[in-house]
Design a protein around this motif. Structure first.
Motif, short mmCIF file in Angstrom:
data_model
loop_
_atom_site.label_atom_id
_atom_site.label_comp_id
_atom_site.label_asym_id
_atom_site.label_seq_id
_atom_site.Cartn_x
_atom_site.Cartn_y
_atom_site.Cartn_z
N PRO A 54 28.28 -44.62 52.27
CA PRO A 54 28.85 -45.72 52.36
C PRO A 54 28.73 -46.61 53.70
O PRO A 54 29.17 -47.84 54.05
N HIS A 55 27.89 -46.01 54.47
CA HIS A 55 27.47 -46.81 55.84
C HIS A 55 26.20 -46.01 56.43
O HIS A 55 25.97 -44.72 56.00
N THR A 56 25.79 -46.43 57.40
CA THR A 56 24.49 -45.78 58.11
C THR A 56 24.89 -45.26 59.56
O THR A 56 23.90 -44.85 60.21
N GLY A 57 26.17 -44.98 59.88
CA GLY A 57 26.75 -44.50 60.94
C GLY A 57 26.02 -42.92 61.30
O GLY A 57 25.89 -42.11 60.03
N LEU A 58 25.44 -42.51 62.15
CA LEU A 58 25.25 -41.20 62.66
C LEU A 58 25.89 -40.72 63.75
O LEU A 58 26.27 -41.24 64.61
N THR A 59 26.20 -39.32 63.40
CA THR A 59 26.99 -38.61 64.25
C THR A 59 26.24 -37.21 65.17
O THR A 59 25.57 -36.55 64.16
N PRO A 60 26.01 -37.21 66.28
CA PRO A 60 25.43 -36.17 66.87
C PRO A 60 25.72 -34.93 66.41
O PRO A 60 27.14 -34.50 66.38
N ASN A 61 24.94 -34.04 66.09
CA ASN A 61 25.59 -32.54 65.51
C ASN A 61 24.86 -31.61 66.73
O ASN A 61 23.99 -31.01 67.03
N TYR A 62 25.91 -31.75 67.70
CA TYR A 62 26.00 -30.83 68.83
C TYR A 62 25.82 -29.23 68.70
O TYR A 62 24.99 -28.58 69.24
N ALA A 63 26.48 -28.69 67.67
CA ALA A 63 26.38 -27.51 67.35
C ALA A 63 25.08 -26.98 66.96
O ALA A 63 24.42 -26.05 67.23
N LEU A 64 24.43 -27.68 65.99
CA LEU A 64 23.03 -27.79 65.50
C LEU A 64 22.21 -27.55 66.61
O LEU A 64 21.16 -26.88 66.72
N ARG A 65 22.29 -28.76 67.48
CA ARG A 65 21.34 -28.92 68.64
C ARG A 65 21.38 -27.39 69.43
O ARG A 65 20.14 -27.01 69.86
N LYS A 66 22.50 -26.90 69.64
CA LYS A 66 22.61 -25.62 70.43
C LYS A 66 21.81 -24.72 69.77
O LYS A 66 21.09 -23.77 70.40
N ILE A 67 21.95 -24.55 68.30
CA ILE A 67 21.46 -23.38 67.85
C ILE A 67 19.98 -23.65 67.75
O ILE A 67 19.14 -22.52 67.98
N ILE A 68 19.58 -24.77 67.41
CA ILE A 68 17.92 -24.96 67.55
C ILE A 68 17.75 -24.87 69.10
O ILE A 68 16.48 -23.79 69.20
N ALA A 69 18.10 -25.12 70.29
CA ALA A 69 17.71 -24.79 71.50
C ALA A 69 17.89 -23.17 71.69
O ALA A 69 16.81 -22.73 72.38
N ASP A 70 18.78 -22.21 71.21
CA ASP A 70 18.91 -20.99 71.37
C ASP A 70 17.75 -20.56 70.47
O ASP A 70 17.09 -19.60 71.00
N TRP A 71 17.48 -21.07 69.34
CA TRP A 71 16.12 -20.35 68.47
C TRP A 71 14.96 -20.55 69.35
O TRP A 71 14.04 -19.91 69.31
N ARG A 72 14.72 -22.06 69.94
CA ARG A 72 13.54 -22.10 70.68
C ARG A 72 13.30 -21.46 71.90
O ARG A 72 12.23 -20.85 71.95
N GLN A 73 14.49 -20.96 72.43
CA GLN A 73 14.41 -20.07 73.70
C GLN A 73 13.85 -18.83 73.16
O GLN A 73 13.23 -17.97 73.76
N LYS A 74 14.38 -18.36 72.05
CA LYS A 74 14.19 -16.87 71.66
C LYS A 74 12.83 -16.71 71.07
O LYS A 74 11.99 -15.84 71.13
N HIS A 75 12.19 -17.67 70.53
CA HIS A 75 11.11 -17.70 69.78
C HIS A 75 9.85 -18.49 70.23
O HIS A 75 8.68 -18.65 69.73
N GLY A 76 10.28 -19.44 71.40
CA GLY A 76 9.29 -20.19 72.05
C GLY A 76 8.88 -21.32 71.25
O GLY A 76 8.55 -21.93 70.33
#
Length: 76
Positions: A54-76
């Motif tokens: 219905p539209h091309t609006g995008l909403t930041p996924n802050y929760a997923l961004r945090k999970i990814i940052a935590d994964w990167r910190q743990k696994h390099g």
């Protein structure tokens, strides 16, 4: 180690850095979904389902961004 599939952009299959939620409810890398929409002017579709969105609006996924940052910190 290989990141969990949930942390990968379904378009690029790369670990996301700037995940956003599209109108289909799925998360994508911002640049990848923007390019997807640009290639389908006037009739945006979901990369995963093919359904017209219905539209091309995008909403930041802050929760997923945090999970990814935590994964990167743990696994390099």
């Amino acid at each position: 180690p290989t990141p969990p599939e949930e942390l990968l952009c379904p378009i690029t299959t790369d670990l996301m850095e700037d995940p956003v939620v599209a109108a289909d409810g799925h998360s994508y890398e911002r640049d990848a979904i923007a390019r997807w929409f640009a290639g389908r002017p006037g009739r945006p579709t979901s990369p995963l389902t093919g359904a017209v969105l219905p539209h091309t609006g995008l909403t930041p996924n802050y929760a997923l961004r945090k999970i990814i940052a935590d994964w990167r910190q743990k696994h390099g």
